[in-house]
Design an enzyme around this catalytic site. Sequence first.
Site, PDB file in Angstrom:
ATOM      1  CG  HIS A 287      -2.357  -1.510 -13.144  1.00 22.61           C
ATOM      2  ND1 HIS A 287      -2.095  -2.333 -12.068  1.00 22.61           N
ATOM      3  CD2 HIS A 287      -1.316  -1.692 -14.002  1.00 22.61           C
ATOM      4  CE1 HIS A 287      -0.949  -2.976 -12.275  1.00 22.61           C
ATOM      5  NE2 HIS A 287      -0.455  -2.592 -13.423  1.00 22.61           N
TER       6      HIS A 287
ATOM      7  CB  VAL B   3      -8.207   1.686 -10.675  1.00 21.75           C
ATOM      8  CG1 VAL B   3      -7.295   0.888 -11.606  1.00 21.75           C
ATOM      9  CG2 VAL B   3      -9.069   0.741  -9.842  1.00 21.75           C
TER      10      VAL B   3
HETATM   11  N1  APR Z   1      -0.924  -1.848   4.567  1.00 18.05           N
HETATM   12  C1  APR Z   1       0.070  -2.151   3.693  1.00 18.05           C
HETATM   13  N2  APR Z   1       0.058  -3.272   2.935  1.00 18.05           N
HETATM   14  C2  APR Z   1      -0.975  -4.114   3.092  1.00 18.05           C
HETATM   15  C3  APR Z   1      -2.034  -3.864   3.982  1.00 18.05           C
HETATM   16  C4  APR Z   1      -1.970  -2.659   4.744  1.00 18.05           C
HETATM   17  N3  APR Z   1      -2.936  -2.332   5.624  1.00 18.05           N
HETATM   18  N4  APR Z   1      -2.914  -4.893   3.894  1.00 18.05           N
HETATM   19  C5  APR Z   1      -2.423  -5.751   2.977  1.00 18.05           C
HETATM   20  N5  APR Z   1      -1.257  -5.292   2.488  1.00 18.05           N
HETATM   21  C6  APR Z   1      -0.378  -5.873   1.462  1.00 18.05           C
HETATM   22  C7  APR Z   1      -0.435  -7.372   1.328  1.00 18.05           C
HETATM   23  O1  APR Z   1       0.455  -7.990   2.259  1.00 18.05           O
HETATM   24  C8  APR Z   1       0.024  -7.564  -0.118  1.00 18.05           C
HETATM   25  O2  APR Z   1       1.433  -7.715  -0.198  1.00 18.05           O
HETATM   26  O3  APR Z   1      -0.793  -5.359   0.232  1.00 18.05           O
HETATM   27  C9  APR Z   1      -0.392  -6.245  -0.788  1.00 18.05           C
HETATM   28  C10 APR Z   1      -1.540  -6.388  -1.752  1.00 18.05           C
HETATM   29  O4  APR Z   1      -1.140  -7.199  -2.803  1.00 18.05           O
HETATM   30  P1  APR Z   1      -2.126  -7.474  -4.026  1.00 18.05           P
HETATM   31  O5  APR Z   1      -3.491  -7.790  -3.490  1.00 18.05           O
HETATM   32  O6  APR Z   1      -1.479  -8.477  -4.901  1.00 18.05           O
HETATM   33  O7  APR Z   1      -2.242  -6.039  -4.737  1.00 18.05           O
HETATM   34  P2  APR Z   1      -1.267  -5.352  -5.783  1.00 18.05           P
HETATM   35  O8  APR Z   1       0.148  -5.781  -5.557  1.00 18.05           O
HETATM   36  O9  APR Z   1      -1.583  -3.902  -5.748  1.00 18.05           O
HETATM   37  O10 APR Z   1      -1.781  -5.949  -7.152  1.00 18.05           O
HETATM   38  C11 APR Z   1      -1.208  -5.513  -8.349  1.00 18.05           C
HETATM   39  O11 APR Z   1      -2.784  -6.765  -9.637  1.00 18.05           O
HETATM   40  O12 APR Z   1      -4.986  -7.459  -9.923  1.00 18.05           O
HETATM   41  C12 APR Z   1      -3.997  -6.598 -10.352  1.00 18.05           C
HETATM   42  O13 APR Z   1      -4.244  -4.589 -11.511  1.00 18.05           O
HETATM   43  C13 APR Z   1      -4.403  -5.163 -10.241  1.00 18.05           C
HETATM   44  O14 APR Z   1      -3.081  -3.250  -9.608  1.00 18.05           O
HETATM   45  C14 APR Z   1      -3.382  -4.590  -9.286  1.00 18.05           C
HETATM   46  C15 APR Z   1      -2.203  -5.504  -9.465  1.00 18.05           C
END
Ligand code: APR
Length: 233
Positions: free
Chosen positions: A105, A89
């Site tokens: 989202h 977002v």
């Molecule tokens: N570079 C790339 N990836 C990374 C880094 C980095 N520096 N640091 C962490 N990650 C990875 C983690 O390993 C993980 O797989 O980013 C991912 C983050 O995952 P989530 O926290 O689950 O985020 P996301 O997949 O975007 O969540 C999806 O969930 O809460 C809802 O609406 C919200 O859009 C969000 C959705």
Amino acid sequence: MKKKLVVLTGAGISAESGIKTFRDSAGLWEGHNVNEVATPEGFAVNPALVLDFYNQRRRELQKVQPNLGHHILAELEDDFDVTIITQNVDNLHERAGSNKVIHLHGELTKVQSTTNPQYIIEWISDLNIGDLDKDGNQLRPNIVWFGEEVPALEYAISLTEQADYLVVIGTSLQVYPAAGLIHHTQALCPIFYIDPKPASLYNLQNSIQVIAKIATEGLPILRDKLNLLNRSK
Ligand code: APR
């Protein structure tokens, strides 16, 4: 004709800009239970808490900058027809210069009417109880909460179906329907997945290349791979 590159991003692309991911912190999101701050029910129970939570996120956005990963994605537009489908977002893709960004989202810098989700306006300051739409109804953040429709989904699916390459960056692929997008590629569309802790990808016929690195390290590698592919065609 430039090849169509579709990029699905998640919280990981913004991690190195200083925005916390969701699932790397023991189920809490900036210290809150997700049900309190990211569901319509949570908003009904305590709207002031929810508005304040997103006000903090909106203020934080003014203090952070796009990182190398966002910038490389913007530069890829020189050689590819790039569309970014982001679950984030924040507005860091746009601020890095990406021109086609779809926010599955919602967006922190917009708000919507609580009675008409299609009434959406730009909003950069705090949103408070008593801030109303043109018909006198309370405004709420333009965030797709858990349990709500994803208005851009159909469009995102059709873009994914037409992709020549799909790139997935920094997402745990745990939240649907966004995570299901990877299954809408054509079988011949190669998939690249950059994430230091990549999720397993099942039931795909595509060629899959996992780059198990953080975004700022993985994106230069991806750029080289894509340039090679572009030259060999
Ligand atoms: N570079 C790339 N990836 C990374 C880094 C980095 N520096 N640091 C962490 N990650 C990875 C983690 O390993 C993980 O797989 O980013 C991912 C983050 O995952 P989530 O926290 O689950 O985020 P996301 O997949 O975007 O969540 C999806 O969930 O809460 C809802 O609406 C919200 O859009 C969000 C959705």
